[in-house]
Structure formats: structure tokens, C-alpha cells
Write an enzyme that holds these catalytic residues in place. Structure first.
Site, PDB file in Angstrom:
ATOM      1  N   ASN A 233      63.173  33.822   6.699  1.00 13.38           N
ATOM      2  CA  ASN A 233      63.229  33.246   5.352  1.00 13.38           C
ATOM      3  C   ASN A 233      63.783  34.339   4.445  1.00 13.38           C
ATOM      4  OD1 ASN A 233      62.812  32.105   2.886  1.00 13.38           O
ATOM      5  ND2 ASN A 233      60.616  31.755   3.144  1.00 13.38           N
TER       6      ASN A 233
ATOM      7  N   LYS B 200      61.439  37.471   4.935  1.00 12.45           N
ATOM      8  CA  LYS B 200      60.169  37.234   5.633  1.00 12.45           C
ATOM      9  C   LYS B 200      60.525  36.792   7.045  1.00 12.45           C
ATOM     10  CE  LYS B 200      57.429  35.788   1.700  1.00 12.45           C
ATOM     11  NZ  LYS B 200      57.458  34.654   0.794  1.00 12.45           N
TER      12      LYS B 200
ATOM     13  N   ARG C 292      65.010  29.232   7.297  1.00 12.55           N
ATOM     14  CA  ARG C 292      64.610  28.329   6.224  1.00 12.55           C
ATOM     15  C   ARG C 292      65.751  28.280   5.208  1.00 12.55           C
ATOM     16  NH1 ARG C 292      61.207  29.413   0.949  1.00 12.55           N
ATOM     17  NH2 ARG C 292      60.949  27.260   0.325  1.00 12.55           N
TER      18      ARG C 292
ATOM     19  N   HIS D  80      59.595  21.872  -0.508  1.00  7.72           N
ATOM     20  CA  HIS D  80      58.372  22.099   0.284  1.00  7.72           C
ATOM     21  C   HIS D  80      58.270  21.085   1.436  1.00  7.72           C
ATOM     22  CE1 HIS D  80      56.441  23.741  -3.650  1.00  7.72           C
ATOM     23  NE2 HIS D  80      56.804  24.760  -2.899  1.00  7.72           N
TER      24      HIS D  80
ATOM     25  N   HIS E 264      50.830  20.197  -2.310  1.00  4.91           N
ATOM     26  CA  HIS E 264      51.127  21.599  -2.013  1.00  4.91           C
ATOM     27  C   HIS E 264      51.023  22.360  -3.332  1.00  4.91           C
ATOM     28  CE1 HIS E 264      53.255  24.917   0.178  1.00  4.91           C
ATOM     29  NE2 HIS E 264      53.389  25.288  -1.089  1.00  4.91           N
ATOM     30  N   LEU E 265      49.900  23.046  -3.515  1.00  5.84           N
ATOM     31  CA  LEU E 265      49.649  23.722  -4.791  1.00  5.84           C
ATOM     32  C   LEU E 265      49.642  25.228  -4.566  1.00  5.84           C
ATOM     33  CD1 LEU E 265      46.646  21.478  -5.973  1.00  5.84           C
ATOM     34  CD2 LEU E 265      49.089  21.076  -6.288  1.00  5.84           C
ATOM     35  N   GLY E 266      50.743  25.856  -4.913  1.00  8.54           N
ATOM     36  CA  GLY E 266      50.829  27.316  -4.826  1.00  8.54           C
ATOM     37  C   GLY E 266      51.382  27.803  -6.147  1.00  8.54           C
ATOM     38  N   ASN E 267      52.078  28.916  -6.118  1.00  2.00           N
ATOM     39  CA  ASN E 267      52.723  29.362  -7.353  1.00  2.00           C
ATOM     40  C   ASN E 267      53.784  28.331  -7.762  1.00  2.00           C
ATOM     41  OD1 ASN E 267      52.882  31.227  -9.429  1.00  2.00           O
ATOM     42  ND2 ASN E 267      54.674  32.187  -8.490  1.00  2.00           N
ATOM     43  N   GLY E 268      54.493  27.794  -6.771  1.00  3.85           N
ATOM     44  CA  GLY E 268      55.268  26.567  -6.980  1.00  3.85           C
ATOM     45  C   GLY E 268      54.424  25.422  -6.439  1.00  3.85           C
TER      46      GLY E 268
ATOM     47  N   ARG F 241      56.619  27.634 -13.963  1.00  2.04           N
ATOM     48  CA  ARG F 241      57.543  26.525 -14.259  1.00  2.04           C
ATOM     49  C   ARG F 241      56.797  25.424 -14.998  1.00  2.04           C
ATOM     50  NH1 ARG F 241      59.085  26.000  -8.341  1.00  2.04           N
ATOM     51  NH2 ARG F 241      60.078  27.994  -7.967  1.00  2.04           N
TER      52      ARG F 241
ATOM     53  N   ASP G 177      48.505  33.283 -12.410  1.00  2.00           N
ATOM     54  CA  ASP G 177      47.700  33.333 -11.187  1.00  2.00           C
ATOM     55  C   ASP G 177      46.401  32.560 -11.373  1.00  2.00           C
ATOM     56  OD1 ASP G 177      45.780  34.473  -9.200  1.00  2.00           O
ATOM     57  OD2 ASP G 177      47.556  35.649  -8.680  1.00  2.00           O
TER      58      ASP G 177
ATOM     59  N   ARG H 249      43.705  32.445  -9.668  1.00  2.00           N
ATOM     60  CA  ARG H 249      42.475  33.236  -9.494  1.00  2.00           C
ATOM     61  C   ARG H 249      42.079  33.910 -10.800  1.00  2.00           C
ATOM     62  NH1 ARG H 249      43.843  36.299  -4.149  1.00  2.00           N
ATOM     63  NH2 ARG H 249      45.794  35.829  -5.190  1.00  2.00           N
TER      64      ARG H 249
ATOM     65  N   GLU I 157      54.499  26.535   7.624  1.00  2.00           N
ATOM     66  CA  GLU I 157      55.917  26.164   7.590  1.00  2.00           C
ATOM     67  C   GLU I 157      56.701  26.862   8.700  1.00  2.00           C
ATOM     68  OE1 GLU I 157      55.307  27.131   3.390  1.00  2.00           O
ATOM     69  OE2 GLU I 157      56.967  25.786   2.967  1.00  2.00           O
TER      70      GLU I 157
HETATM   71  P1  AMP Z   1      51.113  30.509  -2.870  1.00  6.25           P
HETATM   72  O1  AMP Z   1      52.326  30.446  -3.741  1.00  6.25           O
HETATM   73  O2  AMP Z   1      50.963  29.340  -1.964  1.00  6.25           O
HETATM   74  O3  AMP Z   1      50.944  31.829  -2.152  1.00  6.25           O
HETATM   75  O4  AMP Z   1      49.832  30.416  -3.870  1.00  6.25           O
HETATM   76  C1  AMP Z   1      49.611  31.362  -4.879  1.00  6.25           C
HETATM   77  C2  AMP Z   1      48.525  30.829  -5.809  1.00  6.25           C
HETATM   78  O5  AMP Z   1      47.308  30.652  -5.076  1.00  6.25           O
HETATM   79  C3  AMP Z   1      48.191  31.774  -6.962  1.00  6.25           C
HETATM   80  O6  AMP Z   1      48.087  31.044  -8.166  1.00  6.25           O
HETATM   81  C4  AMP Z   1      46.843  32.314  -6.564  1.00  6.25           C
HETATM   82  O7  AMP Z   1      46.062  32.682  -7.675  1.00  6.25           O
HETATM   83  C5  AMP Z   1      46.230  31.127  -5.873  1.00  6.25           C
HETATM   84  N1  AMP Z   1      45.049  31.508  -5.104  1.00  6.25           N
HETATM   85  C6  AMP Z   1      44.983  32.301  -4.005  1.00  6.25           C
HETATM   86  N2  AMP Z   1      43.680  32.488  -3.642  1.00  6.25           N
HETATM   87  C7  AMP Z   1      42.908  31.812  -4.541  1.00  6.25           C
HETATM   88  C8  AMP Z   1      41.502  31.622  -4.721  1.00  6.25           C
HETATM   89  N3  AMP Z   1      40.612  32.161  -3.882  1.00  6.25           N
HETATM   90  N4  AMP Z   1      41.102  30.844  -5.768  1.00  6.25           N
HETATM   91  C9  AMP Z   1      41.985  30.294  -6.607  1.00  6.25           C
HETATM   92  N5  AMP Z   1      43.325  30.433  -6.492  1.00  6.25           N
HETATM   93  C10 AMP Z   1      43.794  31.185  -5.482  1.00  6.25           C
END
Ligand code: AMP
Length: 400
Positions: free
Chosen positions: A7, A14, A90, A179, A208-212, A241, A283, A285, A385
Site C-alpha cells: 500500500n 505499508k 492497493r 474502503h 467503517h469508522l476510522g480517521n476516514g 473531513r 482523534d 480517543r 484489508e
Molecule cells: P483508523 O484510521 O482506522 O486507524 O482509526 C483511527 C481512529 O480510531 C482515531 O480517531 C482513534 O482515536 C480511534 N481509536 C483508536 N483506539 C481507540 C479507542 N480505544 N477508543 C476510541 N477511539 C479509538
């Protein structure tokens, strides 16, 4: 079989070396700061993480180094790079040209280059990774796997925007979705767990809930709608975003602040979302830590969850009901709070969370977090993935 999954980003690569029949990687790592001073490689093998440093000028030098490490007597897992059966790459955007994993040929490379305008921030770097591997491993099949491909089944009434139709015909402006490998993986895995893998009526929504972040409605294993659009900006509120916004606002903002297109693109991609609302962090967290003392951190979380909830409602309607709801991505797998807030408003579907299982479900791979009598099963599921890319690359190679 051994498949190398690559990737390639703007300044990073990666990688994972995988056996497609086994979910854990043999070795994995990330090379960062390509083309900058202080490039370094974080390489994990046999459960141990190693940090290596060396200046890396470009992606080609980066891939060469990664291959050296993989074949290193101490840090490696192979004796010779010829043991690698295929490389799976990817690629973010395949447009309408690519809807399945594709073997790289000179003709395919030309079409990949034609797709660059669809994802100018991602595709050129993905292509650099492919070019480097083709040069260094000329006899090894290279397969591209597209983030957009899983969404090729979305029907036209769901993927078109209500703009003049000739804009679509001339420029292919439409929803593509992203995604895809993640939505495919978690929807397939949960269908397997529920014994409904071959059921054409199985209805699942994958978050799918991450930074994106994006949400997909999947029926009988096929994506029928997804929240990201022509670009990954549309849909959910993300780390930086904005997701869905009245498009006319951007015209007003550009006029008031005399912004050019690059500046307004930065505004919607880099300074909005959780960061824009909270003013402190993208973030989740950090926001969870601050939510009791910082009103805007709390507001950002509430807005984030509300947007997820709205899409779940809309996609339940599109699917004609719901059998399973899946949370994945860094937030989806790790935040019991976000899952609890979203699910607390879905009682009208007969959905009941198992509160205790939800709290336990931090980073858990396959955790059902709904109560036994819930009408909708809810899962927190770690996505994979790289495994999908390795499996799809292996299938392409097997078919040669
Ligand atoms: P990703 O892009 O899939 O790596 O996800 C990143 C997001 O996951 C960031 O907003 C992190 O703060 C959140 N995240 C990771 N660990 C935790 C956790 N234990 N509690 C809440 N959010 C988390």
C-alpha cells in the site's frame, strides 16, 4: 503461497507478507518519510517490532529495502524474493474502468494512469509502488485491488448525482465509494458467522469508522449504496473531513474569504470534521477523554454519532430492513461509547445491545455485541484489508 501486499502512499509504503489461507501476516511493516531526511522502517516479525533507519530517496529504493529486509537472515521470513508468488497492490480509485482485481500489464498501466484525475492525492503514489515492484520483481505477477471495486454493484439511481446528465456522460462524475475491501471483508465474515453467506436476502450495514469513515449497505453480499462519493469527502463526519455539507456553502466561503480551490480543498479535507468542530483534535480517543470537561469535544462526538445513525436509518430503508450492523475501523472496533450512542437510538428496529459485551469489545476480532434476543445482530469486527488483497491477488494468479 506467499503474497506481498503493498500500500504505497505519498511518502510511505505499508507492506505485509501473507499466506492467503492464513489470516495472520508472516511479516509486516511501514516505511515512512520516503524522499525526506530520516526515513525509517518499522518491521514486525515473529511478534517483535524492529526500527531500522536509512535515507530512502524514492519508492523504488523503498521497495528494494523492504524486499532486502524480508529476505534478511535475521529479520526476514524468506530466503529469496523469488519465493514471493505475487504482489497485491492497493489502489484507491479504479473509476468505471476497473471493477475487479486486475493483473498488471503494460495496457493496464496505461489505463491506471488515465484514472489519476479521479484520485490525484492517492493514485499516483499507488502507481509508483506498482512501477517499483515491476522493475525489481519483473517475473512476479502484480495484481491491483481497488478500494472502489466492491461498490461496482451500486445501482445507477443510487450512484448518480442530480446534476446535468451530460456531466456524468462526459466526466463520469458519480458516486464511487471507498474502503471497499474493508466493507467486503467484514460483511462477508459476519455473514459467515451468522450462517447466511449464500443468502441473497441477507441485509447488513457495515460502518467503517476510522480517521476516514464510510458506511455501506450490503444485500446478499453486494454493495447497494455507500456514503463516500466521487471522493472520500462525502458522507460521515471524519477526523478532518467534513462529510455531507450543503455544497453551496463552499461557494459562499470562497467568496467571503477569497479562497482558491486548493485552500477550500484543505478546508474540507484537513481542517473540518472532528477537528473542525472540537477545535482540539481529530482523534476520537482524545475527544472521549475531554468530553466531560470540554463542550465542543462532546459536541463533536454527538455530531459524529448522529451522522452514523442517520445513515444507518437511511440504509435500513434502502435494504428494506436489517439483519446485522457491523462496526469496524479504529473507532468502530475500539470505541464502546460510539457504538453505545449509535445503538441506543436503534431500539425501534428491535436492536438490543449487550452492554457488557459492548464494553469488553475493545479491539476484539470477532465479538457479537448484541443481546441474544436482539432482532438485529451487532458486531465489532477487526477488518483485514491486507488479507482480502492477498486472497484476491492469489485468485488472479491461480486463474492465469
Ligand atoms: P483508523 O484510521 O482506522 O486507524 O482509526 C483511527 C481512529 O480510531 C482515531 O480517531 C482513534 O482515536 C480511534 N481509536 C483508536 N483506539 C481507540 C479507542 N480505544 N477508543 C476510541 N477511539 C479509538
Amino acid at each position: 503461497m506467499k503474497i506481498l501486499v503493498v500500500n504505497a502512499g505519498s511518502s510511505s509504503i505499508k507492506y505485509q507478507l501473507l499466506d492467503p489461507d492464513d489470516s495472520g501476516p508472516l511479516a509486516k511493516g511501514t516505511l515512512e518519510k520516503i524522499g525526506q531526511p530520516g526515513s525509517f522502517l518499522t518491521h514486525t516479525v515473529r511478534g517483535e517490532k524492529h526500527r531500522l533507519e536509512r535515507d530512502v530517496l524514492d519508492h523504488s529504493a523503498g521497495i528494494e529495502w523492504v524486499l532486502q529486509v524480508l529476505a534478511d537472515p535475521e529479520l526476514g521470513v524468506i530466503r529469496d524474493v523469488r519465493e514471493i508468488d505475487a504482489v497485491g497492490h492497493r489502489m484507491v480509485h479504479g473509476g468505471e474502468k476497473f471493477y475487479k482485481p486486475t493483473l498488471v500489464t503494460p495496457e493496464v498501466m496505461d489505463v491506471l494512469v488515465e484514472c489519476i484525475p479521479l484520485a490525484p492525492l492517492h493514485n499516483p503514489h499507488n502507481i509508483k509502488g506498482i512501477e517499483a515492484c515491476r522493475r525489481i520483481l519483473p517475473d512476479t505477477p502484480q495484481v491491483v485491488v481497488f478500494d472502489t471495486a466492491f461498490h461496482a454493484t451500486i445501482p445507477k439511481h443510487a450512484y448518480l448525482y442530480a446534476l446535468p446528465y451530460d456531466l456524468y456522460e462526459k466526466h463520469r462524475f458519480r458516486r464511487y465509494g471507498f474502503h471497499g475491501t474493508s466493507h467486503y471483508y467484514v460483511s462477508r465474515e459476519v455473514a459467515k458467522h451468522m450462517g447466511r453467506e449464500d443468502d441473497p436476502d441477507f441485509r447488513v450495514i457495515t460502518c467503517h469508522l476510522g480517521n476516514g469513515g464510510s458506511i455501506t449497505a450490503v444485500k446478499g453480499g453486494k454493495s447497494i449504496d455507500t456514503s463516500m462519493g466521487y471522493t472520500p469527502v462525502e458522507g460521515l463526519i471524519m477526523g478532518t473531513r467534513c462529510g455531507d455539507v450543503d455544497p453551496y456553502l463552499f461557494i459562499q466561503i470562497m467568496e467571503i474569504y477569497d479562497l482558491d480551490t486548493r485552500q477550500v480543498s484543505n478546508l474540507m479535507n484537513k481542517f473540518s470534521g472532528l477537528l473542525g468542530i472540537s477545535g482540539v483534535s481529530n482523534d476520537m480517543r482524545t475527544l472521549e477523554e475531554l468530553m466531560d470537561t470540554d463542550e465542543r469535544a462532546r459536541l463533536a462526538i454527538e455530531m459524529f454519532c448522529y451522522r452514523v445513525l442517520k445513515y444507518v436509518g437511511a440504509y435500513t430503508a434502502a435494504l428494506g430492513g436489517l439483519d446485522a450492523l457491523v462496526f469496524t475501523g479504529g473507532i468502530g472496533t475500539n470505541s464502546p461509547l460510539v457504538r453505545r450512542i449509535v445503538c441506543s437510538n436503534l431500539g425501534y428496529l428491535g436492536l438490543k445491545l449487550d452492554e457488557e459485551a459492548n464494553e469488553r469489545g475493545v479491539g476484539n476480532k470477532t465479538l457479537r455485541i448484541s443481546a441474544p434476543d436482539s432482532k438485529v445482530e451487532v458486531w465489532a469486527y477487526l477488518t483485514n484489508e491486507e488479507l482480502v488483497i492477498a486472497q484476491q491477488a492469489a485468485e488472479v494468479v491461480a486463474s492465469l
